[in-house]
Design an enzyme around this catalytic site. Structure first.
Site, PDB file in Angstrom:
ATOM      1  NE  ARG A 168      -3.979  -2.116   0.325  1.00  0.00           N
ATOM      2  CZ  ARG A 168      -3.954  -3.366  -0.123  1.00  0.00           C
ATOM      3  NH1 ARG A 168      -2.898  -3.812  -0.792  1.00  0.00           N
ATOM      4  NH2 ARG A 168      -4.975  -4.164   0.081  1.00  0.00           N
ATOM      5  CB  SER A 242      -8.690  -1.984   4.259  1.00  0.00           C
ATOM      6  OG  SER A 242      -8.967  -3.287   3.823  1.00  0.00           O
ATOM      7  CD  GLU A 338      -5.887   0.640   2.045  1.00  0.00           C
ATOM      8  OE1 GLU A 338      -5.679  -0.500   2.479  1.00  0.00           O
ATOM      9  OE2 GLU A 338      -6.700   0.878   1.125  1.00  0.00           O
TER      10      GLU A 338
HETATM   11  P1  FAD Z   1      -9.156   8.349  -5.104  1.00  0.00           P
HETATM   12  O1  FAD Z   1      -9.828   7.960  -3.849  1.00  0.00           O
HETATM   13  O2  FAD Z   1      -9.858   9.288  -6.012  1.00  0.00           O
HETATM   14  O3  FAD Z   1      -7.725   8.950  -4.756  1.00  0.00           O
HETATM   15  C1  FAD Z   1      -6.873   8.298  -3.840  1.00  0.00           C
HETATM   16  C2  FAD Z   1      -5.582   9.131  -3.691  1.00  0.00           C
HETATM   17  O4  FAD Z   1      -4.852   9.114  -4.905  1.00  0.00           O
HETATM   18  C3  FAD Z   1      -5.848  10.622  -3.398  1.00  0.00           C
HETATM   19  O5  FAD Z   1      -4.807  11.077  -2.586  1.00  0.00           O
HETATM   20  C4  FAD Z   1      -5.781  11.261  -4.766  1.00  0.00           C
HETATM   21  O6  FAD Z   1      -5.416  12.624  -4.707  1.00  0.00           O
HETATM   22  C5  FAD Z   1      -4.716  10.427  -5.442  1.00  0.00           C
HETATM   23  N1  FAD Z   1      -4.910  10.292  -6.895  1.00  0.00           N
HETATM   24  C6  FAD Z   1      -5.958   9.702  -7.519  1.00  0.00           C
HETATM   25  N2  FAD Z   1      -5.762   9.700  -8.846  1.00  0.00           N
HETATM   26  C7  FAD Z   1      -4.575  10.309  -9.065  1.00  0.00           C
HETATM   27  C8  FAD Z   1      -3.824  10.619 -10.233  1.00  0.00           C
HETATM   28  N3  FAD Z   1      -4.259  10.312 -11.451  1.00  0.00           N
HETATM   29  N4  FAD Z   1      -2.637  11.253 -10.073  1.00  0.00           N
HETATM   30  C9  FAD Z   1      -2.180  11.580  -8.862  1.00  0.00           C
HETATM   31  N5  FAD Z   1      -2.840  11.324  -7.719  1.00  0.00           N
HETATM   32  C10 FAD Z   1      -4.021  10.693  -7.826  1.00  0.00           C
HETATM   33  N6  FAD Z   1      -7.639  -1.014  -2.411  1.00  0.00           N
HETATM   34  C11 FAD Z   1      -6.768  -2.036  -2.551  1.00  0.00           C
HETATM   35  O7  FAD Z   1      -5.567  -1.834  -2.722  1.00  0.00           O
HETATM   36  N7  FAD Z   1      -7.203  -3.333  -2.505  1.00  0.00           N
HETATM   37  C12 FAD Z   1      -8.497  -3.659  -2.322  1.00  0.00           C
HETATM   38  O8  FAD Z   1      -8.843  -4.821  -2.294  1.00  0.00           O
HETATM   39  C13 FAD Z   1      -9.434  -2.586  -2.181  1.00  0.00           C
HETATM   40  N8  FAD Z   1     -10.743  -2.849  -1.970  1.00  0.00           N
HETATM   41  C14 FAD Z   1     -11.628  -1.842  -1.818  1.00  0.00           C
HETATM   42  C15 FAD Z   1     -12.982  -2.146  -1.644  1.00  0.00           C
HETATM   43  C16 FAD Z   1     -13.918  -1.145  -1.503  1.00  0.00           C
HETATM   44  C17 FAD Z   1     -15.373  -1.508  -1.297  1.00  0.00           C
HETATM   45  C18 FAD Z   1     -13.514   0.211  -1.567  1.00  0.00           C
HETATM   46  C19 FAD Z   1     -14.527   1.318  -1.485  1.00  0.00           C
HETATM   47  C20 FAD Z   1     -12.165   0.534  -1.753  1.00  0.00           C
HETATM   48  C21 FAD Z   1     -11.206  -0.489  -1.875  1.00  0.00           C
HETATM   49  N9  FAD Z   1      -9.847  -0.224  -2.047  1.00  0.00           N
HETATM   50  C22 FAD Z   1      -8.948  -1.257  -2.224  1.00  0.00           C
HETATM   51  C23 FAD Z   1      -9.342   1.157  -2.048  1.00  0.00           C
HETATM   52  C24 FAD Z   1      -9.462   1.868  -3.411  1.00  0.00           C
HETATM   53  O9  FAD Z   1     -10.366   1.210  -4.248  1.00  0.00           O
HETATM   54  C25 FAD Z   1      -8.124   1.955  -4.121  1.00  0.00           C
HETATM   55  O10 FAD Z   1      -7.175   2.611  -3.324  1.00  0.00           O
HETATM   56  C26 FAD Z   1      -8.220   2.695  -5.461  1.00  0.00           C
HETATM   57  O11 FAD Z   1      -7.023   2.581  -6.187  1.00  0.00           O
HETATM   58  C27 FAD Z   1      -8.547   4.176  -5.295  1.00  0.00           C
HETATM   59  O12 FAD Z   1      -8.825   4.708  -6.568  1.00  0.00           O
HETATM   60  P2  FAD Z   1      -9.615   6.059  -6.758  1.00  0.00           P
HETATM   61  O13 FAD Z   1      -9.542   6.422  -8.204  1.00  0.00           O
HETATM   62  O14 FAD Z   1     -10.961   5.972  -6.185  1.00  0.00           O
HETATM   63  O15 FAD Z   1      -8.708   7.058  -5.912  1.00  0.00           O
HETATM   64  N1  EPU Z   2     -10.595 -10.935  10.250  1.00  0.00           N
HETATM   65  C1  EPU Z   2     -11.262 -11.011  11.442  1.00  0.00           C
HETATM   66  N2  EPU Z   2     -12.313 -10.178  11.646  1.00  0.00           N
HETATM   67  C2  EPU Z   2     -12.729  -9.285  10.718  1.00  0.00           C
HETATM   68  C3  EPU Z   2     -12.048  -9.204   9.498  1.00  0.00           C
HETATM   69  C4  EPU Z   2     -10.972 -10.047   9.293  1.00  0.00           C
HETATM   70  O1  EPU Z   2     -10.928 -11.808  12.307  1.00  0.00           O
HETATM   71  O2  EPU Z   2     -13.701  -8.559  10.972  1.00  0.00           O
HETATM   72  C5  EPU Z   2      -9.459 -11.848  10.026  1.00  0.00           C
HETATM   73  C6  EPU Z   2      -9.892 -13.213   9.495  1.00  0.00           C
HETATM   74  O3  EPU Z   2      -9.132 -14.177  10.127  1.00  0.00           O
HETATM   75  C7  EPU Z   2      -9.479 -13.177   8.048  1.00  0.00           C
HETATM   76  C8  EPU Z   2      -8.281 -12.230   8.067  1.00  0.00           C
HETATM   77  O4  EPU Z   2      -8.581 -11.287   9.087  1.00  0.00           O
HETATM   78  O5  EPU Z   2      -9.139 -14.435   7.597  1.00  0.00           O
HETATM   79  C9  EPU Z   2      -8.032 -11.497   6.771  1.00  0.00           C
HETATM   80  O6  EPU Z   2      -9.240 -10.877   6.332  1.00  0.00           O
HETATM   81  P1  EPU Z   2      -9.522 -10.630   4.781  1.00  0.00           P
HETATM   82  O7  EPU Z   2      -9.192 -11.826   3.987  1.00  0.00           O
HETATM   83  O8  EPU Z   2     -10.885 -10.047   4.657  1.00  0.00           O
HETATM   84  O9  EPU Z   2      -8.427  -9.573   4.377  1.00  0.00           O
HETATM   85  P2  EPU Z   2      -7.946  -8.255   5.096  1.00  0.00           P
HETATM   86  O10 EPU Z   2      -6.556  -8.487   5.576  1.00  0.00           O
HETATM   87  O11 EPU Z   2      -8.928  -7.746   6.053  1.00  0.00           O
HETATM   88  C10 EPU Z   2      -6.784  -7.346   2.954  1.00  0.00           C
HETATM   89  C11 EPU Z   2      -6.719  -6.034   2.231  1.00  0.00           C
HETATM   90  C12 EPU Z   2      -7.932  -5.866   1.336  1.00  0.00           C
HETATM   91  C13 EPU Z   2      -7.935  -6.999   0.311  1.00  0.00           C
HETATM   92  C14 EPU Z   2      -7.995  -8.334   1.066  1.00  0.00           C
HETATM   93  C15 EPU Z   2      -7.855  -9.505   0.120  1.00  0.00           C
HETATM   94  C16 EPU Z   2      -5.431  -4.494   3.567  1.00  0.00           C
HETATM   95  C17 EPU Z   2      -5.450  -3.324   4.494  1.00  0.00           C
HETATM   96  N3  EPU Z   2      -6.622  -4.936   3.158  1.00  0.00           N
HETATM   97  O12 EPU Z   2      -7.898  -7.271   3.834  1.00  0.00           O
HETATM   98  O13 EPU Z   2      -7.806  -4.641   0.644  1.00  0.00           O
HETATM   99  O14 EPU Z   2      -9.043  -6.892  -0.551  1.00  0.00           O
HETATM  100  O15 EPU Z   2      -6.894  -8.398   2.006  1.00  0.00           O
HETATM  101  O16 EPU Z   2      -6.554  -9.574  -0.361  1.00  0.00           O
HETATM  102  O17 EPU Z   2      -4.367  -4.988   3.239  1.00  0.00           O
HETATM  103  C18 EPU Z   2      -8.303  -2.316   0.782  1.00  0.00           C
HETATM  104  O18 EPU Z   2      -7.093  -2.114   0.750  1.00  0.00           O
HETATM  105  O19 EPU Z   2      -9.141  -1.374   0.815  1.00  0.00           O
HETATM  106  C19 EPU Z   2      -8.804  -3.683   0.787  1.00  0.00           C
HETATM  107  C20 EPU Z   2     -10.094  -3.979   0.874  1.00  0.00           C
END
Ligand code: FAD
Ligand code: EPU
Length: 342
Positions: A168, A242, A338
């Protein structure tokens, strides 16, 4: 260039926070962007407001109104620019939706991003925090990007080694914070898939789906099913995924935590450290399903903070402070956010 004043940002952030931008503009080209960056305040032509680049708004929390210029990125286009025996090189404009791009890859049989299905947001933000899920990060498929320097007015190319990608993390969140606008990203995708189903839940889901012949479409569908089951859909409940990162601790610290908390969840990393599941830590502190007015901790995933409707960004932020304090008190571990706090 059309600069709007006092524009609501509610529809532009997946938390659904009703803050407003003093100035707001959309850019569809790098020329447009350059024009927007020249904008000065009508009442003071010597003053350029600070600016914020916005993609899908899915990793951002507005805790107050934004007293500057929000620039919404709408750069579009996907282009196959090169290929060799093993790889295709696909250049994608920063305003393309990430998941639509993943689907485009699956339709073209380009492998590498299927594990990253259904991550909200835009392509331009994918390198910002080196998005990752289910065993893959974009650094694994990243070739290069083009970024426009806000002050130097020049486009710079960054290759893989220039981006200092980490968990991240990237150089754009640290040394070059707020300096560049990412305008396109080139991904290096495989013509022949190398599947990554190491994440236990994927194997289980593929089995449940009855998949006999592995394909990138099947992996993508499995990831979509898993994510849909536990992550709240931002169109239904406001959230930014997250809220905190999973903390990394040295092996020894993990071993001593394990003595006190035998069920603690952690994954060993090659560096001799352990990545702890922050969701588990937060759940153990009793926050899972907690709600205070419209700010809450999701009932199915404690790592996700949610807006049930009318929470302010500050209410979500205050809840995150309380969670950090209680995890610190119980486990002696400092959670890091994050989500980008504005
Ligand atoms: P924004 O929220 O619009 O911007 C994020 C940051 O980047 C801000 O600081 C912004 O200024 C900057 N920025 C955006 N675009 C640019 C650009 N073109 N140039 C310079 N700076 C820029 N993230 C994960 O890594 N893994 C996951 O599994 C994951 N799951 C998610 C699930 C849900 C339900 C949600 C809501 C979010 C999740 N995220 C996850 C977080 C998010 O989706 C990612 O971080 C995504 O890349 C953000 O993209 P965005 O375009 O919405 O960025
Ligand atoms: N867990 C709990 N309680 C909870 C949630 C999770 O006990 O309420 C424990 C469980 O044991 C589970 C483990 O945590 O097995 C891991 O949970 P999960 O697989 O849901 O993944 P996570 O670590 O919570 C991370 C990323 C996610 C990504 C998933 C899958 C980060 C901060 N988050 O979540 O990314 O989608 O793994 O790879 O690294 C994001 O960055 O926004 C995001 C959603």
């Amino acid at each position: 260039m059309n600069i709007r004043q006092n524009t609501s940002l509610k529809q532009y952030n997946t938390f659904g926070i009703a803050s407003a931008a003093k100035y707001f503009a959309v850019f569809n080209s790098v020329n447009d962007l350059q024009e927007c960056l020249k904008f000065t305040e009508p009442q003071n032509v010597n003053k350029k407001p600070h600016n914020l680049i916005l993609g899908g708004g899915s990793n951002i929390l507005f805790t107050k109104n934004y007293d500057g210029l929000v620039l919404k990125n709408e750069l579009k286009g996907i282009e196959l620019i090169n290929e060799d025996e093993e790889f295709v090189y696909v250049k994608v404009a920063a305003g393309e939706n990430w998941h639509q791009f993943v689907l485009h890859c699956i339709n073209n049989n380009w492998a590498g991003v299927e594990n990253l299905s259904l991550i909200p947001g835009n392509v331009g933000a994918s390198p910002m925090q080196n998005i990752g899920a289910y065993g893959v990060e974009i650094k694994d498929v990243f070739h290069s990007l083009e970024a426009f320097h806000k002050n130097d007015n020049a486009t710079v190319v960054f290759n893989l080694d220039d981006c200092t990608f980490g968990y991240r993390e990237s150089i754009f969140k640290r040394k070059y914070k707020d300096q560049f606008v990412i305008v396109s990203v080139t991904y290096k995708l495989r013509k022949k898939a190398v599947f990554n189903t190491s994440y236990g839940a994927i194997e289980q889901e593929l089995e449940k789906m009855g998949v006999e012949q592995l394909s990138i479409k099947a992996v993508s569908d499995a990831v979509i099913n898993i994510r849909s089951a536990k992550l709240p859909n931002p169109t239904e409940i406001g959230n930014a995924g997250s809220f905190f990162k999973n903390p990394e601790v040295p092996n020894e610290q993990f071993e001593s935590l394990k003595i006190k908390y035998p069920n603690i969840v952690g994954y060993s990393l090659p560096a001799g450290t352990v990545k702890l599941a922050a969701g588990w830590l937060i759940e153990q502190c009793g926050w899972k399903g907690y709600r205070e007015a419209d700010a809450g901790c999701h009932a199915k995933q404690a790592l996700v903070l949610v807006n049930y409707g009318n929470a302010t960004g500050n209410e979500i932020f205050v809840l995150s402070e309380k969670i950090i304090a209680s995890v610190q008190q119980k486990f002696g571990l400092m959670l890091e956010r994050e989500v980008n706090i504005i």
